[in-house]
Design a protein around this motif. Structure first.
Motif, PDB file in Angstrom:
ATOM      1  N   ARG A 225       0.820  -1.207   0.000  1.00 41.39           N
ATOM      2  CA  ARG A 225       0.000   0.000   0.000  1.00 41.39           C
ATOM      3  C   ARG A 225       0.854   1.258   0.000  1.00 41.39           C
ATOM      4  O   ARG A 225       0.436   2.320  -0.473  1.00 41.39           O
ATOM      5  N   THR A 289      -9.311  -0.382  -5.335  1.00 43.90           N
ATOM      6  CA  THR A 289      -7.986   0.109  -5.723  1.00 43.90           C
ATOM      7  C   THR A 289      -7.812   0.074  -7.231  1.00 43.90           C
ATOM      8  O   THR A 289      -7.338   1.044  -7.838  1.00 43.90           O
ATOM      9  N   VAL A 327      -8.327   5.446  -3.351  1.00 46.39           N
ATOM     10  CA  VAL A 327      -7.212   4.531  -3.110  1.00 46.39           C
ATOM     11  C   VAL A 327      -6.572   4.821  -1.754  1.00 46.39           C
ATOM     12  O   VAL A 327      -6.203   3.906  -1.008  1.00 46.39           O
ATOM     13  N   THR A 330      -8.688   3.457   1.135  1.00 48.66           N
ATOM     14  CA  THR A 330      -8.588   2.001   1.113  1.00 48.66           C
ATOM     15  C   THR A 330      -7.260   1.547   1.700  1.00 48.66           C
ATOM     16  O   THR A 330      -7.193   0.596   2.491  1.00 48.66           O
ATOM     17  N   ASN A 331      -6.185   2.221   1.314  1.00 47.65           N
ATOM     18  CA  ASN A 331      -4.864   1.909   1.851  1.00 47.65           C
ATOM     19  C   ASN A 331      -4.858   1.987   3.376  1.00 47.65           C
ATOM     20  O   ASN A 331      -4.385   1.077   4.073  1.00 47.65           O
ATOM     21  N   TRP A 392      -0.484  -2.530  -9.578  1.00 46.06           N
ATOM     22  CA  TRP A 392      -1.677  -3.195  -9.040  1.00 46.06           C
ATOM     23  C   TRP A 392      -1.985  -4.473  -9.805  1.00 46.06           C
ATOM     24  O   TRP A 392      -2.294  -5.503  -9.208  1.00 46.06           O
ATOM     25  N   THR A 401      -6.731  -8.208   0.948  1.00 54.26           N
ATOM     26  CA  THR A 401      -7.229  -7.328  -0.099  1.00 54.26           C
ATOM     27  C   THR A 401      -8.280  -7.963  -0.974  1.00 54.26           C
ATOM     28  O   THR A 401      -8.831  -7.313  -1.831  1.00 54.26           O
TER      29      THR A 401
END
Length: 402
Positions: A225, A289, A327, A330-331, A392, A401
């Motif tokens: 991440r 992501t 993103v 989410t990280n 990714w 994830t």
């Protein structure tokens, strides 16, 4: 239930109240704005201090250097000492650093003051880690998303308000006003939010920093991440550092206020920040992501037409801010879930990647613009974004994830 009662009662797994979360969000918004005030003001700063346009981006870079140092050496203290005391100290020192920026009369003095400004601005991450620690596991993603929404709004409003104040009273007034706001926020924190009981790490400050270094080698989620953070915020910084340069020159010749208004176009980023936290709670982190990085890469196409169509620039800004914040939230949701006992150290380690990306993007953006113009800046941003998407795609999904 008020904020003081809520924070006094963290021994049981109670949910975080809306009032407490709102206070955290406002504090983050005001603090993070200090990092981004300079971006619409670069042209005015260059004229005021007689600095070459090709190196004025170092103002942003200096701030990010200070931010990176603070992330590594200050934010981890949240796992060792009382977070309320740490937050108040940072707010007071931030007020002093902002005053120094406004008073700077020489280029090197300004850069030094900006380093101190960035150093104290990491109070944002202390607050985010505090909120994550107080939230229950079921609501952690949503709380982090809500607080991060305050961060996003602070970033967006920073560009608008700094441009507006600069047009009315000059760029120095921006930092004088912000210095006063930091003092006011310190008073509110002191009066409203009581110190909460929290699990403390035993040991010295030296061992604390050593344990933070270990996180880079022992936590694969942090490494994965962190790479995403470095790349997305490099792209983010490329846009917001260089964008003011073509907009403030003929034939557009927009004022600071008008340039700052483009920050409001990124309000979608704040909405994405809130929703992405819920998606992470529901197990859609990897998918979120991937979609976010794809949108980030595509956002540079409409922005390439900025010099001929402001409408296309607005479209690109909305897409970019949405993608970056989705993103980013989410990280953070994933790394907080990985080690609940090391919230401050994790966010400090993670945000080191963010700061490095922001600093590199800022320095590269003004350098590229000075030599090849806006189309080259867009190519640079697109290249960084597609690199993130490729990373990714080549990174296998882990249990955290999927």
């Amino acid at each position: 239930m008020n904020a003081q009662t809520e924070l006094n009662d963290t021994a049981r797994p109670a949910t975080l109240s809306r009032l407490t979360t709102w206070l955290f969000s406002v504090a983050c918004a005001l603090a993070v704005a200090n990092v981004y005030f300079a971006q619409p003001l670069l042209d005015a700063m260059a004229r005021s201090l007689d600095v070459e346009p090709g190196i004025i981006g170092l103002v942003v870079t200096a701030t990010q250097i200070g931010y990176a140092v603070g992330l590594f050496f200050i934010v981890p203290l949240g796992d060792l000492i009382d977070r309320k005391a740490l937050i108040m100290t940072q707010l007071l020192l931030s007020a002093s650093a902002l005053m120094a920026v406004g008073l700077a009369q020489h280029w090197w003095v300004l850069l030094g003051a900006m380093v101190l400004n960035g150093l104290m601005a990491v109070v944002v991450q202390v607050i985010v880690a505090y909120a994550a620690a107080l939230a229950t596991p079921a609501q952690r993603g949503q709380v982090v998303g809500t607080v991060t929404s305050g961060v996003v709004l602070g970033i967006l409003l920073a560009r608008f308000t700094s441009g507006l104040i600069a047009d009315l009273a000059g760029w120095r007034a921006v930092y004088f006003v912000s210095s006063g706001l930091m003092l006011a926020m310190a008073f509110i924190v002191w009066r409203t939010i009581a110190a909460a009981s929290q699990p403390r790490r035993q040991g010295s400050y030296r061992s604390l920093i050593g344990s933070m270094l270990e996180l880079f080698t022992t936590e694969p989620v942090l490494r994965r991440r962190g790479v995403f953070a470095l790349l997305i915020f490099a792209a983010f910084s490329v846009l917001w550092t260089a964008m003011v340069l073509p907009l403030s020159k003929p034939p557009l010749s927009l004022s600071h206020t008008q340039v700052g208004l483009f920050g409001l176009a990124g309000i979608a980023g704040a909405l994405a920040a809130s929703r992405a936290g819920r998606w992470a709670d529901q197990g859609f982190a990897r998918r979120t992501t991937g979609v976010g990085l794809a949108v980030l890469a595509l956002s540079w196409l409409p922005m390439a037409f900025a010099e001929t169509s402001l409408l296309w620039l607005i479209v690109g800004v909305i897409l970019l801010d949405f993608a970056v914040q989705a993103v980013h939230v989410t990280n953070q949701s994933l790394i907080f879930a990985a080690r609940p006992d090391a919230q401050s150290r994790l966010v400090g380690a993670y945000m080191c990647f963010y700061s490095a990306g922001s600093a590199l993007g800022a320095a590269a953006a003004t350098w590229v613009y000075a030599r090849w113009g806006w189309p080259a800046v867009c190519l640079l941003g697109a290249a960084i974004s597609f690199t993130a998407l490729l990373v990714w795609r080549l990174t296998p999904g882990s249990p955290a994830t999927r």
